[in-house]
Motif scaffolding. Structure first.
Motif, short mmCIF file in Angstrom:
data_model
loop_
_atom_site.label_atom_id
_atom_site.label_comp_id
_atom_site.label_asym_id
_atom_site.label_seq_id
_atom_site.Cartn_x
_atom_site.Cartn_y
_atom_site.Cartn_z
N ILE A 189 49.31 53.21 -5.35
CA ILE A 189 49.46 52.95 -6.78
C ILE A 189 50.93 52.75 -7.14
O ILE A 189 51.28 51.91 -7.96
N LEU A 190 51.81 53.51 -6.47
CA LEU A 190 53.25 53.36 -6.70
C LEU A 190 53.71 51.95 -6.34
O LEU A 190 54.46 51.32 -7.09
N ARG A 191 53.24 51.43 -5.21
CA ARG A 191 53.61 50.06 -4.83
C ARG A 191 53.09 49.06 -5.86
O ARG A 191 53.79 48.13 -6.24
N ALA A 192 51.86 49.29 -6.35
CA ALA A 192 51.30 48.39 -7.36
C ALA A 192 52.17 48.39 -8.61
O ALA A 192 52.44 47.33 -9.19
N CYS A 193 52.61 49.57 -9.03
CA CYS A 193 53.45 49.66 -10.23
C CYS A 193 54.78 48.93 -10.03
O CYS A 193 55.29 48.28 -10.97
N ARG A 194 55.33 49.04 -8.84
CA ARG A 194 56.58 48.32 -8.55
C ARG A 194 56.37 46.81 -8.62
O ARG A 194 57.20 46.07 -9.18
N LEU A 195 55.27 46.33 -8.07
CA LEU A 195 54.98 44.90 -8.12
C LEU A 195 54.74 44.45 -9.56
O LEU A 195 55.20 43.38 -9.97
N VAL A 200 54.67 41.54 -14.34
CA VAL A 200 54.25 41.70 -15.74
C VAL A 200 55.12 42.79 -16.37
O VAL A 200 54.66 43.90 -16.67
N PRO A 201 56.40 42.52 -16.57
CA PRO A 201 57.33 43.57 -17.01
C PRO A 201 57.00 44.18 -18.37
O PRO A 201 57.44 45.30 -18.66
N ASP A 202 56.21 43.47 -19.19
CA ASP A 202 55.88 44.02 -20.51
C ASP A 202 54.61 44.87 -20.49
O ASP A 202 54.19 45.38 -21.53
N LEU A 203 54.00 45.05 -19.31
CA LEU A 203 52.80 45.87 -19.20
C LEU A 203 53.19 47.34 -19.09
O LEU A 203 53.84 47.75 -18.12
N ARG A 204 52.78 48.16 -20.05
CA ARG A 204 53.09 49.58 -20.03
C ARG A 204 52.06 50.32 -19.17
O ARG A 204 50.86 50.08 -19.28
N ILE A 205 52.55 51.21 -18.31
CA ILE A 205 51.68 52.01 -17.45
C ILE A 205 51.98 53.49 -17.74
O ILE A 205 53.14 53.91 -17.67
N ASP A 206 50.95 54.25 -18.06
CA ASP A 206 51.11 55.66 -18.39
C ASP A 206 50.34 56.52 -17.39
O ASP A 206 49.35 56.07 -16.79
N PRO A 221 60.71 51.55 -14.16
CA PRO A 221 61.00 51.16 -15.55
C PRO A 221 59.75 50.93 -16.40
O PRO A 221 59.83 50.95 -17.63
N ASN A 222 58.61 50.69 -15.77
CA ASN A 222 57.39 50.35 -16.51
C ASN A 222 56.39 51.51 -16.59
O ASN A 222 55.27 51.32 -17.05
N VAL A 287 41.96 47.87 -2.06
CA VAL A 287 42.22 48.64 -0.85
C VAL A 287 43.67 49.07 -0.69
O VAL A 287 43.98 49.97 0.08
N ASP A 288 44.60 48.40 -1.40
CA ASP A 288 46.02 48.76 -1.26
C ASP A 288 46.77 48.40 -2.53
O ASP A 288 46.19 47.91 -3.51
N GLY A 289 48.08 48.64 -2.50
CA GLY A 289 48.89 48.39 -3.68
C GLY A 289 48.93 46.95 -4.11
O GLY A 289 48.95 46.64 -5.31
#
Length: 349
Positions: A189-195, A200-206, A221-222, A287-289
């Motif tokens: 999930i961390l790799r997905a958030c980095r990608l 999609v830099p304006d996508l907020r992830i909480d 940053p996101n 299956v992966d990030g």
């Protein structure tokens, strides 16, 4: 509040049931459903001293836990219950030691986290139970070698509480519903958030903080991390997001993923237990990030797809995890055990 449950059918006698322990509110939901049908249900909570200690250190708490078990056995005997429903595998030994007829309900970590000390206790509890339920399809490989008659019972979801208040198309944000730990696949999930921070830099992830990957997530940053809220706030938190990211390693859906689906949210998770249900759940399986990032990006850019997926997911939860269906099964099994009859065959999940 539990959703309304039908009154018991003809031939169903009122029962006195003791629910021991509560995992992911499963005992609470089932107990509420049984009470609505006129049965007496009382809850007992073991002290679980040292529950957060390392598995190899936990045995030092054995004497304290033994005293607690003795007290629980005394209280259950005093209550003259017809049946005991125990949640968490090794706690089944309370029933074995007390000589009570009991149903053992396995939930996951209680089996996967067994040690050289607890594994014999777990095996004993499983063998001596009158019936065994397990809450996710992947646990079959742990339980069936000891109890071929063990049964997959989907966790009940309170679809009156976990319900959509707004459509997912109203929110362009994502919620990470699982713990930030290795067992939940947090590194993927961390790799997905980095990608996603790049694509999609304006996508907020909480997400809730907690777990060994918390520091790494906090540095993105996101991603915004929050302190844990009371469970009563979860439906609102889910409803404030358009996409939910679930566990990425175990291959089975837990309560977090199912409750998010009940809230009408598309859920991206790693699910590979399709044979566990008569109808595969409409998760977005990743299956992966890289997979997670690709699917989340597509959903973030397609509000209509979020709504379609959310509607399909909620309908599936209502069919397979609705409270009435689960209470029906627990009631039927309990009645058979109390009457000394064979447990009736389980309906298709």
């Amino acid at each position: 509040m539990a959703e309304p449950v039908a009154a018991p059918g003809r031939g169903v006698s009122p029962m006195r049931i003791a629910e021991i322990n509560d995992i992911a509110s499963v005992a609470t939901e089932i107990g509420a459903g049984l009470r609505a049908r006129g049965h007496t249900v009382d809850y007992f909570y073991p002290r679980l001293v040292g529950a957060k200690l390392h598995p190899n250190i936990k045995p030092i708490t054995g004497p304290i836990r033994a005293l607690d078990w003795v007290d629980l056995i005394r209280r259950i005997r005093a209550g003259r219950y017809d049946l005991v429903h125990i949640h968490y595998a090794y706690l089944g030994n309370i029933g074995a030691l007390g000589g009570f007829p009991y149903i053992l309900h396995c939930h996951g970590t209680d089996l996967r986290g067994g040690t050289f000390v607890t594994r014999p206790l777990i095996a004993n509890a499983i063998r001596q139970a009158r019936h065994v339920f397990y809450s996710t399809p992947d646990l079959a490989s742990w339980v069936l070698p000891l109890r071929p008659d063990a049964e997959f019972l989907p966790n009940p979801i309170d679809t009156a509480v976990f319900a959509p208040r707004t459509p997912p198309s109203a929110h362009r944000s994502a919620w990470v519903a699982c713990a930030l730990t290795k067992v939940k696949g947090a590194e993927r999930i961390l790799r997905a958030c980095r990608l996603l921070a790049e694509r999609v830099p304006d996508l907020r992830i909480d997400a809730f903080g907690g777990g060994e990957f918390t520091k790494a997530f906090r540095a993105l940053p996101n991603v915004t991390l929050f302190a844990r809220h009371p469970r009563s706030r979860l439906p609102q938190i889910i409803d404030e997001h358009g996409i939910v990211i679930g566990q990425a390693r175990l291959g089975s859906a837990g309560m977090a993923e199912l409750e998010a689906m009940a809230c009408g949210r598309p859920v991206v998770t790693w699910f590979n237990e399709r044979g566990g249900y008569s109808e595969p759940p409409p998760f977005f399986s990743a299956v992966d990030g890289d997979d997670i990032a690709r699917i989340v990006e597509r959903l973030a850019n397609d509000p209509a797809a979020r709504d379609r997926a959310g509607d399909a997911g909620r309908a599936w939860v209502e069919r397979h995890h609705g409270l009435e269906r689960i209470v029906d099964r627990v009631e039927a099994v309990a009645q058979a055990i109390i009457r000394g009859e064979p447990v009736p065959a389980a309906p298709a999940a």
